[in-house]
Design a protein around this motif. Structure first.
Motif, PDB file in Angstrom:
ATOM      1  N   ILE A 154       1.346  12.875  12.797  1.00 31.78           N
ATOM      2  CA  ILE A 154       0.573  13.037  14.038  1.00 31.78           C
ATOM      3  C   ILE A 154      -0.935  12.890  13.784  1.00 31.78           C
ATOM      4  O   ILE A 154      -1.736  13.072  14.699  1.00 31.78           O
ATOM      5  N   GLY A 155      -1.310  12.550  12.548  1.00 37.55           N
ATOM      6  CA  GLY A 155      -2.709  12.267  12.247  1.00 37.55           C
ATOM      7  C   GLY A 155      -3.561  13.470  11.953  1.00 37.55           C
ATOM      8  O   GLY A 155      -4.789  13.391  11.906  1.00 37.55           O
ATOM      9  N   ARG A 156      -2.919  14.602  11.700  1.00 37.21           N
ATOM     10  CA  ARG A 156      -3.665  15.840  11.434  1.00 37.21           C
ATOM     11  C   ARG A 156      -4.087  15.944   9.970  1.00 37.21           C
ATOM     12  O   ARG A 156      -5.002  16.680   9.628  1.00 37.21           O
ATOM     13  N   ARG A 157      -3.387  15.211   9.107  1.00 38.49           N
ATOM     14  CA  ARG A 157      -3.713  15.216   7.679  1.00 38.49           C
ATOM     15  C   ARG A 157      -3.684  13.797   7.138  1.00 38.49           C
ATOM     16  O   ARG A 157      -2.965  12.936   7.658  1.00 38.49           O
ATOM     17  N   THR A 158      -4.445  13.554   6.069  1.00 40.45           N
ATOM     18  CA  THR A 158      -4.387  12.262   5.387  1.00 40.45           C
ATOM     19  C   THR A 158      -3.285  12.299   4.332  1.00 40.45           C
ATOM     20  O   THR A 158      -2.836  13.372   3.924  1.00 40.45           O
ATOM     21  N   LEU A 159      -2.872  11.122   3.891  1.00 41.84           N
ATOM     22  CA  LEU A 159      -1.773  11.042   2.920  1.00 41.84           C
ATOM     23  C   LEU A 159      -2.115  11.752   1.612  1.00 41.84           C
ATOM     24  O   LEU A 159      -1.309  12.531   1.091  1.00 41.84           O
ATOM     25  N   ASP A 160      -3.312  11.504   1.088  1.00 43.98           N
ATOM     26  CA  ASP A 160      -3.654  12.107  -0.211  1.00 43.98           C
ATOM     27  C   ASP A 160      -3.774  13.625  -0.117  1.00 43.98           C
ATOM     28  O   ASP A 160      -3.647  14.324  -1.125  1.00 43.98           O
ATOM     29  N   ASN A 161      -3.994  14.147   1.096  1.00 43.01           N
ATOM     30  CA  ASN A 161      -4.051  15.602   1.267  1.00 43.01           C
ATOM     31  C   ASN A 161      -2.719  16.202   1.698  1.00 43.01           C
ATOM     32  O   ASN A 161      -2.634  17.393   2.020  1.00 43.01           O
ATOM     33  N   THR A 162      -1.682  15.365   1.728  1.00 41.71           N
ATOM     34  CA  THR A 162      -0.346  15.841   2.094  1.00 41.71           C
ATOM     35  C   THR A 162       0.592  15.848   0.893  1.00 41.71           C
ATOM     36  O   THR A 162       1.486  16.688   0.797  1.00 41.71           O
ATOM     37  N   ILE A 163       0.384  14.912  -0.022  1.00 42.26           N
ATOM     38  CA  ILE A 163       1.221  14.834  -1.222  1.00 42.26           C
ATOM     39  C   ILE A 163       1.005  16.069  -2.105  1.00 42.26           C
ATOM     40  O   ILE A 163      -0.124  16.479  -2.347  1.00 42.26           O
ATOM     41  N   GLN A 164       2.108  16.659  -2.548  1.00 40.33           N
ATOM     42  CA  GLN A 164       2.039  17.810  -3.452  1.00 40.33           C
ATOM     43  C   GLN A 164       2.749  17.486  -4.763  1.00 40.33           C
ATOM     44  O   GLN A 164       3.713  16.715  -4.775  1.00 40.33           O
TER      45      GLN A 164
ATOM     46  N   LEU B  38       5.035   5.698  10.263  1.00 37.73           N
ATOM     47  CA  LEU B  38       5.080   5.942   8.819  1.00 37.73           C
ATOM     48  C   LEU B  38       4.687   4.690   8.046  1.00 37.73           C
ATOM     49  O   LEU B  38       3.911   4.761   7.082  1.00 37.73           O
ATOM     50  N   LYS B  39       5.190   3.531   8.457  1.00 37.54           N
ATOM     51  CA  LYS B  39       4.880   2.276   7.770  1.00 37.54           C
ATOM     52  C   LYS B  39       3.376   2.018   7.736  1.00 37.54           C
ATOM     53  O   LYS B  39       2.816   1.632   6.698  1.00 37.54           O
ATOM     54  N   GLU B  40       2.708   2.249   8.863  1.00 36.65           N
ATOM     55  CA  GLU B  40       1.262   2.015   8.931  1.00 36.65           C
ATOM     56  C   GLU B  40       0.511   2.948   7.989  1.00 36.65           C
ATOM     57  O   GLU B  40      -0.432   2.530   7.307  1.00 36.65           O
ATOM     58  N   ILE B  41       0.933   4.210   7.930  1.00 38.25           N
ATOM     59  CA  ILE B  41       0.284   5.163   7.024  1.00 38.25           C
ATOM     60  C   ILE B  41       0.453   4.723   5.571  1.00 38.25           C
ATOM     61  O   ILE B  41      -0.497   4.737   4.783  1.00 38.25           O
ATOM     62  N   LEU B  42       1.664   4.303   5.219  1.00 42.40           N
ATOM     63  CA  LEU B  42       1.923   3.873   3.836  1.00 42.40           C
ATOM     64  C   LEU B  42       1.136   2.603   3.510  1.00 42.40           C
ATOM     65  O   LEU B  42       0.559   2.477   2.421  1.00 42.40           O
ATOM     66  N   ASN B  43       1.099   1.662   4.452  1.00 42.07           N
ATOM     67  CA  ASN B  43       0.365   0.401   4.226  1.00 42.07           C
ATOM     68  C   ASN B  43      -1.138   0.629   4.067  1.00 42.07           C
ATOM     69  O   ASN B  43      -1.802  -0.081   3.300  1.00 42.07           O
ATOM     70  N   GLU B  44      -1.654   1.595   4.817  1.00 43.93           N
ATOM     71  CA  GLU B  44      -3.102   1.861   4.772  1.00 43.93           C
ATOM     72  C   GLU B  44      -3.524   2.650   3.531  1.00 43.93           C
ATOM     73  O   GLU B  44      -4.722   2.817   3.287  1.00 43.93           O
TER      74      GLU B  44
END
Length: 265
Positions: free
Chosen positions: A66-76, A109-115
């Motif tokens: 939903i755009g509340r977090r970036t990918l690098d700040n979500t990966i644990q 999800l695809k767009e987030i991964l591609n970006e």
């Protein structure tokens, strides 16, 4: 690096889907591969099976989508060296209703991964654990994936269900993701004392040919016990039959990539 995004999918529940994600991912990480698991199931079983909480209200895949977090700040980081995780929780179940008016929601999800290729560049494989249904979340996963791995329970009606899944995959290929391929069919919950298991094994190999992995995953109590301890079976009891099978599957999985690399050399 030839990174692959692999959706582990079967619309039927209880076939060993999450068990396969966490144990195959861990076995590969123990072979010095850098792996990311994305838990796309609101039940969050891959999350808890890898020792993380599915009550985290901040770092989770729902807030990412939903755009509340970036990918690098979500990966644990998980407790397993080389294996990282994007967790899930029950909030994810509301995504389908919340995005009902978004035309491109299947591509979220695809767009987030591609970006975020720079963030993902260190991973050799990304596994997506899908919910046990053909819902928006599953479609999102199929749109994002390069390949599909299908756990197939060696029980009555199993092949009937997979026929429906194959039709869905073909529709996704035509309309949304022409590059999508079935990487492999994994026979799970195999009981060598049961004639039905052998029959499903034979029929699956007749139908899917070499797409069916040689490795089969047996019925094994330790595979069922391990998640309650918050760890994959290949760590909980690495010498049990279930763990040995997943280590064999990891070897077979890596050979697939080696064949592809060999053919393009």
């Amino acid at each position: 690096m030839n990174r692959k995004i692999i959706s582990v999918i079967n619309q039927k529940g209880g076939v060993g889907k999450t068990t396969t994600v966490i144990n195959l991912a861990t076995a590969l990480a123990q072979k010095n591969k850098k792996i990311l698991v994305i838990d796309l199931d609101p039940q969050g079983n891959a999350t808890t099976g890898l020792g993380k909480s599915n009550n985290d209200q901040e770092k989770n895949v729902y807030n990412l989508l939903i755009g509340r977090r970036t990918l690098d700040n979500t990966i644990q980081e998980s407790n397993i060296g080389g294996l990282d995780l994007i967790t899930s929780n029950v909030n994810l179940s509301g995504l389908e209703v919340e995005t009902a008016n978004e035309a491109n929601r299947a591509f979220l999800l695809k767009e987030i991964l591609n970006e975020n290729n720079n963030v993902l560049s260190k991973y050799e494989n990304i596994f997506i654990d899908c919910p046990p249904s053909l819902s928006l979340l599953t479609i999102m996963s199929l749109v994002s994936a390069d390949e599909i791995l299908v756990p197939l329970q060696t029980e009555f009606f199993a092949l009937e269900g997979i026929t429906q899944l194959v039709k869905t995959i073909e529709r996704i290929k035509v309309n949304l993701n022409p590059e999508l391929n079935i990487r492999g069919i994994l026979l799970t919950m195999f009981d060598k004392r049961n004639k039905l298991s052998a029959q499903v094994d034979k029929e699956a190999r007749n139908f899917f040919k070499d797409k069916v992995y040689q490795t089969v995953i047996p019925r094994n109590v330790r595979l069922s016990e391990a998640p309650s301890h918050g760890m994959p079976c290949v760590i909980y009891d690495k010498n049990c039959l279930g763990s040995i099978s997943y280590f064999k599957l990891a070897d077979e999985f890596l050979k697939q990539d080696n064949k592809v690399l060999g053919s393009t050399a």
